[in-house]
Design an enzyme around this catalytic site. Sequence first.
Site, short mmCIF file in Angstrom:
data_model
loop_
_atom_site.label_atom_id
_atom_site.label_comp_id
_atom_site.label_asym_id
_atom_site.label_seq_id
_atom_site.Cartn_x
_atom_site.Cartn_y
_atom_site.Cartn_z
N TYR A 187 -8.67 15.34 -6.59
CA TYR A 187 -7.79 14.66 -7.55
C TYR A 187 -6.89 15.68 -8.23
CZ TYR A 187 -6.30 12.17 -11.75
OH TYR A 187 -5.55 11.62 -12.76
N ASN A 188 -7.48 16.78 -8.72
CA ASN A 188 -6.68 17.84 -9.35
C ASN A 188 -5.60 18.35 -8.39
OD1 ASN A 188 -8.48 17.62 -11.45
ND2 ASN A 188 -9.54 19.54 -11.03
N ALA A 189 -6.02 18.56 -7.13
CA ALA A 189 -5.09 19.09 -6.13
C ALA A 189 -3.93 18.14 -5.88
CB ALA A 189 -5.84 19.38 -4.83
N SER A 190 -4.23 16.83 -5.83
CA SER A 190 -3.18 15.85 -5.58
C SER A 190 -2.16 15.82 -6.72
CB SER A 190 -3.79 14.46 -5.37
OG SER A 190 -4.35 13.95 -6.58
N LYS A 191 -2.65 15.98 -7.95
CA LYS A 191 -1.76 15.96 -9.11
C LYS A 191 -0.97 17.27 -9.22
CE LYS A 191 -2.78 11.84 -10.57
NZ LYS A 191 -1.77 10.76 -10.61
N SER A 216 -0.86 14.51 -13.96
CA SER A 216 -2.03 14.60 -14.85
C SER A 216 -2.18 16.02 -15.35
CB SER A 216 -3.29 14.19 -14.09
OG SER A 216 -4.46 14.49 -14.83
N ASP A 269 0.86 -1.17 0.00
CA ASP A 269 0.00 0.00 0.00
C ASP A 269 0.90 1.23 0.00
OD1 ASP A 269 -1.71 2.10 0.52
OD2 ASP A 269 -2.82 1.07 2.10
#
Length: 322
Positions: free
Chosen positions: A201-205, A188, A111
Amino acid sequence: MYEACFNNNFTNALVYYVLLLLLLLISPLLLLWELVITVTSTFRRNENMSGKVVLITGASSGLGELMSYEYAKRGAFLAITAIEEPESRLEQVANTARELGSPDVLYLFADVSKVDECRMFVEDTVKHFGQLDHLVCNAGIGPVYSIDIDVSKFVPVMDINFWGSVYPTHFAIPHLMKTNGTIVVNASGSGVLNIPKGGVYNASKAALISFYESLRHEVSPVVKIAIVTLGFIKTNIITAKYSTNTAGVSLKRDIGDVYPTMSPDACAKAIVSGVCKGDTSITQPRFVKALFLVKYLFPELHRIYVNIYFSSMYNKLQKVGS
């Protein structure tokens, strides 16, 4: 002198528009430079991966699986990881990679959101093969965000997408320093374009892009970093079935039904080929790079385009269609 200039609204704006005008004036030269780089890259010598060791996270499906095959065809030793699930295909991927040309494949269940497990699979890889040449940080998840959903349900997005790359990178760097290795991070285009419903998701990328751009200054040129910014690739992560198994919004249709997508096989081949040629920035499909330029130079135009195009397309994803 400069402070006085920037404190005045008029002169502050004037500097911006003058620089923007200069950029537009030299843009034909910049485009020509980009074209020359693209053409010359086809003649650039590829890194010989035969006998080298590549560690790939999130390798049981999607781009991680396909990149494993591309590296296998080039004769690389592979260490592949994925979270242990009943439907995991990691062992099958390992067997296929061997058939395609990898001399040895080590598969490890782990993980990536857990720091100790990341330390362990990096150490196990080096212990098994004796070295590490490429680290491919690919593991990720992509639930569709909505303000109507408990925000705490999205915590795993940052844990897996961001820390799941940073953790193995941290433990791999000392080994990559010894081999003048490469870090490949699957970010991304959403980390730049900030498309609707991307949210966390956008923030993590975006965090990934920022972290590795900064890290590049610390480890380059000993260790190369290739940041991959992708548009929509036709993998399981953009299917309606995938969305129903996440904490986010459940979609009625596959994203590939309404947005232009790229074949995952072609994308994986382009990524590995670019990495082996020494590219430090890889964008697929290539047209996405033009959207980056619009976003930074003309942010208002970008917002209008996003609101009209992406928002209308998202409504189609919520409707059952042919």
